[in-house]
Scaffold this active site. Structure first.
Site, PDB file in Angstrom:
ATOM      1  N   SER A 240     -59.920 103.825 -25.270  1.00 37.60           N
ATOM      2  CA  SER A 240     -59.285 103.925 -26.587  1.00 37.60           C
ATOM      3  C   SER A 240     -58.392 102.703 -26.790  1.00 37.60           C
ATOM      4  O   SER A 240     -57.343 102.561 -26.149  1.00 37.60           O
ATOM      5  CB  SER A 240     -58.464 105.209 -26.646  1.00 37.60           C
ATOM      6  OG  SER A 240     -57.777 105.259 -27.865  1.00 37.60           O
TER       7      SER A 240
ATOM      8  N   HIS B  53     -63.621 102.076 -27.984  1.00 37.29           N
ATOM      9  CA  HIS B  53     -63.316 103.095 -28.990  1.00 37.29           C
ATOM     10  C   HIS B  53     -62.157 102.602 -29.864  1.00 37.29           C
ATOM     11  O   HIS B  53     -61.055 102.352 -29.368  1.00 37.29           O
ATOM     12  CB  HIS B  53     -62.944 104.399 -28.278  1.00 37.29           C
ATOM     13  CG  HIS B  53     -62.725 105.552 -29.186  1.00 37.29           C
ATOM     14  ND1 HIS B  53     -63.746 106.343 -29.665  1.00 37.29           N
ATOM     15  CD2 HIS B  53     -61.581 106.073 -29.705  1.00 37.29           C
ATOM     16  CE1 HIS B  53     -63.257 107.288 -30.431  1.00 37.29           C
ATOM     17  NE2 HIS B  53     -61.941 107.154 -30.480  1.00 37.29           N
TER      18      HIS B  53
ATOM     19  N   ASP C 150     -59.734 103.416 -32.946  1.00 42.27           N
ATOM     20  CA  ASP C 150     -59.217 104.460 -33.831  1.00 42.27           C
ATOM     21  C   ASP C 150     -58.656 103.848 -35.095  1.00 42.27           C
ATOM     22  O   ASP C 150     -57.716 103.050 -35.044  1.00 42.27           O
ATOM     23  CB  ASP C 150     -58.113 105.243 -33.110  1.00 42.27           C
ATOM     24  CG  ASP C 150     -58.685 106.142 -32.034  1.00 42.27           C
ATOM     25  OD1 ASP C 150     -59.608 106.910 -32.344  1.00 42.27           O
ATOM     26  OD2 ASP C 150     -58.212 106.061 -30.885  1.00 42.27           O
TER      27      ASP C 150
ATOM     28  N   MET D 222     -56.785 104.820 -38.463  1.00 43.09           N
ATOM     29  CA  MET D 222     -56.031 105.930 -39.078  1.00 43.09           C
ATOM     30  C   MET D 222     -55.334 105.434 -40.338  1.00 43.09           C
ATOM     31  O   MET D 222     -54.766 104.339 -40.335  1.00 43.09           O
ATOM     32  CB  MET D 222     -54.986 106.459 -38.094  1.00 43.09           C
ATOM     33  CG  MET D 222     -55.547 106.891 -36.751  1.00 43.09           C
ATOM     34  SD  MET D 222     -54.272 107.667 -35.744  1.00 43.09           S
ATOM     35  CE  MET D 222     -55.120 107.789 -34.160  1.00 43.09           C
TER      36      MET D 222
ATOM     37  N   HIS E 118     -63.981 105.003 -34.804  1.00 43.60           N
ATOM     38  CA  HIS E 118     -63.613 106.390 -35.110  1.00 43.60           C
ATOM     39  C   HIS E 118     -62.732 106.363 -36.352  1.00 43.60           C
ATOM     40  O   HIS E 118     -61.559 106.003 -36.280  1.00 43.60           O
ATOM     41  CB  HIS E 118     -62.882 106.992 -33.903  1.00 43.60           C
ATOM     42  CG  HIS E 118     -62.437 108.394 -34.111  1.00 43.60           C
ATOM     43  ND1 HIS E 118     -61.588 109.050 -33.243  1.00 43.60           N
ATOM     44  CD2 HIS E 118     -62.720 109.297 -35.100  1.00 43.60           C
ATOM     45  CE1 HIS E 118     -61.370 110.277 -33.693  1.00 43.60           C
ATOM     46  NE2 HIS E 118     -62.035 110.451 -34.816  1.00 43.60           N
TER      47      HIS E 118
ATOM     48  N   MET F 283     -60.561 107.893 -38.954  1.00 46.57           N
ATOM     49  CA  MET F 283     -59.735 109.049 -39.337  1.00 46.57           C
ATOM     50  C   MET F 283     -59.070 108.698 -40.653  1.00 46.57           C
ATOM     51  O   MET F 283     -57.854 108.499 -40.740  1.00 46.57           O
ATOM     52  CB  MET F 283     -58.711 109.337 -38.234  1.00 46.57           C
ATOM     53  CG  MET F 283     -59.351 109.971 -37.010  1.00 46.57           C
ATOM     54  SD  MET F 283     -58.328 109.808 -35.540  1.00 46.57           S
ATOM     55  CE  MET F 283     -58.844 108.184 -35.035  1.00 46.57           C
TER      56      MET F 283
ATOM     57  N   MET G 240     -63.387 116.326 -31.062  1.00 48.24           N
ATOM     58  CA  MET G 240     -61.969 116.096 -30.798  1.00 48.24           C
ATOM     59  C   MET G 240     -61.481 117.223 -29.899  1.00 48.24           C
ATOM     60  O   MET G 240     -61.607 118.392 -30.255  1.00 48.24           O
ATOM     61  CB  MET G 240     -61.163 116.102 -32.098  1.00 48.24           C
ATOM     62  CG  MET G 240     -61.346 114.903 -32.999  1.00 48.24           C
ATOM     63  SD  MET G 240     -61.115 113.280 -32.230  1.00 48.24           S
ATOM     64  CE  MET G 240     -59.515 113.435 -31.415  1.00 48.24           C
TER      65      MET G 240
ATOM     66  N   ASP H 148     -63.005 113.221 -27.145  1.00 46.82           N
ATOM     67  CA  ASP H 148     -61.858 112.360 -27.443  1.00 46.82           C
ATOM     68  C   ASP H 148     -60.579 113.179 -27.441  1.00 46.82           C
ATOM     69  O   ASP H 148     -60.416 114.092 -28.252  1.00 46.82           O
ATOM     70  CB  ASP H 148     -62.094 111.709 -28.823  1.00 46.82           C
ATOM     71  CG  ASP H 148     -61.035 110.679 -29.179  1.00 46.82           C
ATOM     72  OD1 ASP H 148     -60.187 110.362 -28.338  1.00 46.82           O
ATOM     73  OD2 ASP H 148     -61.084 110.190 -30.334  1.00 46.82           O
TER      74      ASP H 148
HETATM   75  C1  DX5 Z   1     -57.421 109.452 -31.091  1.00 49.12           C
HETATM   76  C2  DX5 Z   1     -57.430 108.702 -29.756  1.00 49.12           C
HETATM   77  C3  DX5 Z   1     -56.636 109.484 -28.776  1.00 49.12           C
HETATM   78  C4  DX5 Z   1     -56.259 108.922 -27.455  1.00 49.12           C
HETATM   79  C5  DX5 Z   1     -57.007 109.531 -26.338  1.00 49.12           C
HETATM   80  O1  DX5 Z   1     -58.615 109.672 -31.640  1.00 49.12           O
HETATM   81  O2  DX5 Z   1     -58.693 108.293 -29.361  1.00 49.12           O
HETATM   82  O3  DX5 Z   1     -57.138 110.746 -28.668  1.00 49.12           O
HETATM   83  O4  DX5 Z   1     -56.074 107.606 -27.400  1.00 49.12           O
HETATM   84  O5  DX5 Z   1     -56.374 109.394 -25.122  1.00 49.12           O
HETATM   85  P1  DX5 Z   1     -55.293 110.355 -24.421  1.00 49.12           P
HETATM   86  O6  DX5 Z   1     -55.317 111.684 -25.097  1.00 49.12           O
HETATM   87  O7  DX5 Z   1     -55.725 110.394 -22.983  1.00 49.12           O
HETATM   88  O8  DX5 Z   1     -53.989 109.646 -24.582  1.00 49.12           O
HETATM   89 ZN    ZN Z   2     -60.578 108.459 -31.341  1.00 47.83          ZN
END
Ligand code: DX5
Ligand code: ZN
Length: 226
Positions: A22, A47, A49, A51, A80, A82, A151, A190
């Site tokens: 991530s 990955h 994210d 947002m 991803h 969001m 998720m 995720d």
């Molecule tokens: C959001 C991200 C998070 C995160 C995953 O979609 O992808 O969910 O960075 O990692 P953790 O939960 O291990 O910090």
């Molecule tokens: Zn994500």
């Protein structure tokens, strides 16, 4: 990768496990070294994210960051989104052949058209489901997806705890896809994919693992080891 084998001893992978760190968890000052480490380790996807502060209560990465990554590594992106109404914004992302693009079921009233648009732009569409979103929303878009992003926490923030019934949801999703003749559809997980949960998720049928603060970016051990 045989994540979880040592925890469960009877994992019979249907598909090879793939890792997708991530990128919101990367220390930006270490970006170059981190990318070289991921390349050396054979990481399959990055990955990313995205947002918008509306669909989820956080703001993160954007189109310039995607451009940056594509020009600094050949590891394909796993976007991803969001964001609300992703259909209007998909063309901004310069999607490349072979990249995964996930959109949330709740983010548009026209999810079928949005998934089709991702395919038309050259991406591999995934439908993202929040923890409480039922898997039956896949019923009429099964032909339009290459993957399902489950998720395992409420999206928006790193560092949360897995919703406890998520291994059951992964198992049900795998059974649902197989019973609909879609053994080929990938299941990505995720959220709190920790060293311990990853094994359980793998045993339940997940095959792409987003690594965040609870695994790849865990403090105290070198990233390559994580
Ligand atoms: C959001 C991200 C998070 C995160 C995953 O979609 O992808 O969910 O960075 O990692 P953790 O939960 O291990 O910090
Ligand atoms: Zn994500």
């Amino acid at each position: 990768y045989n994540i979880g084998k040592e925890h469960f001893g009877k994992v019979e992978p249907m598909k090879p496990s793939q890792l997708a760190p991530s990128m919101m968890c990367v220390d930006f000052a270490e970006m170059t070294d981190t990318l070289r480490c991921f390349e050396a380790q054979g990481i399959e996807y990055l990955h990313v994210d995205i947002m918008d502060g509306e669909f989820v209560s956080n703001f993160t990465l954007g189109t310039d960051f995607c451009k940056y990554l594509r020009s600094h590594t050949s590891i394909p992106l796993d976007l991803h989104l969001m964001i609300n109404r992703p259909d209007n914004k998909l063309p901004w992302f310069g999607i490349r052949e072979g990249e995964f693009v996930s959109v949330h079921w709740e983010s548009t009233p026209h999810i079928q058209r949005t998934l089709t648009m991702i395919r038309d732009l050259g991406g591999k569409p995934m439908l993202a489901l929040n923890p409480a979103t039922p898997i039956e929303v896949l019923d009429y878009v099964l032909d339009d997806v290459d993957g399902v992003l489950l998720m395992t926490v409420t999206p928006g923030f790193a560092g949360q705890k897995m919703v406890p019934c998520m291994p059951e949801k992964i198992r049900n999703t795998r059974a649902y896809l197989d019973s609909h003749g879609r053994e080929d559809v990938r299941i990505e997980v995720d959220g709190n994919v920790s060293f311990v949960h990853a094994g359980e998720m793998r045993a339940a049928g997940a095959d792409i693992f987003v690594g965040g603060t609870s695994s790849i970016f865990a403090k105290g051990t070198p990233m390559a080891e994580n």
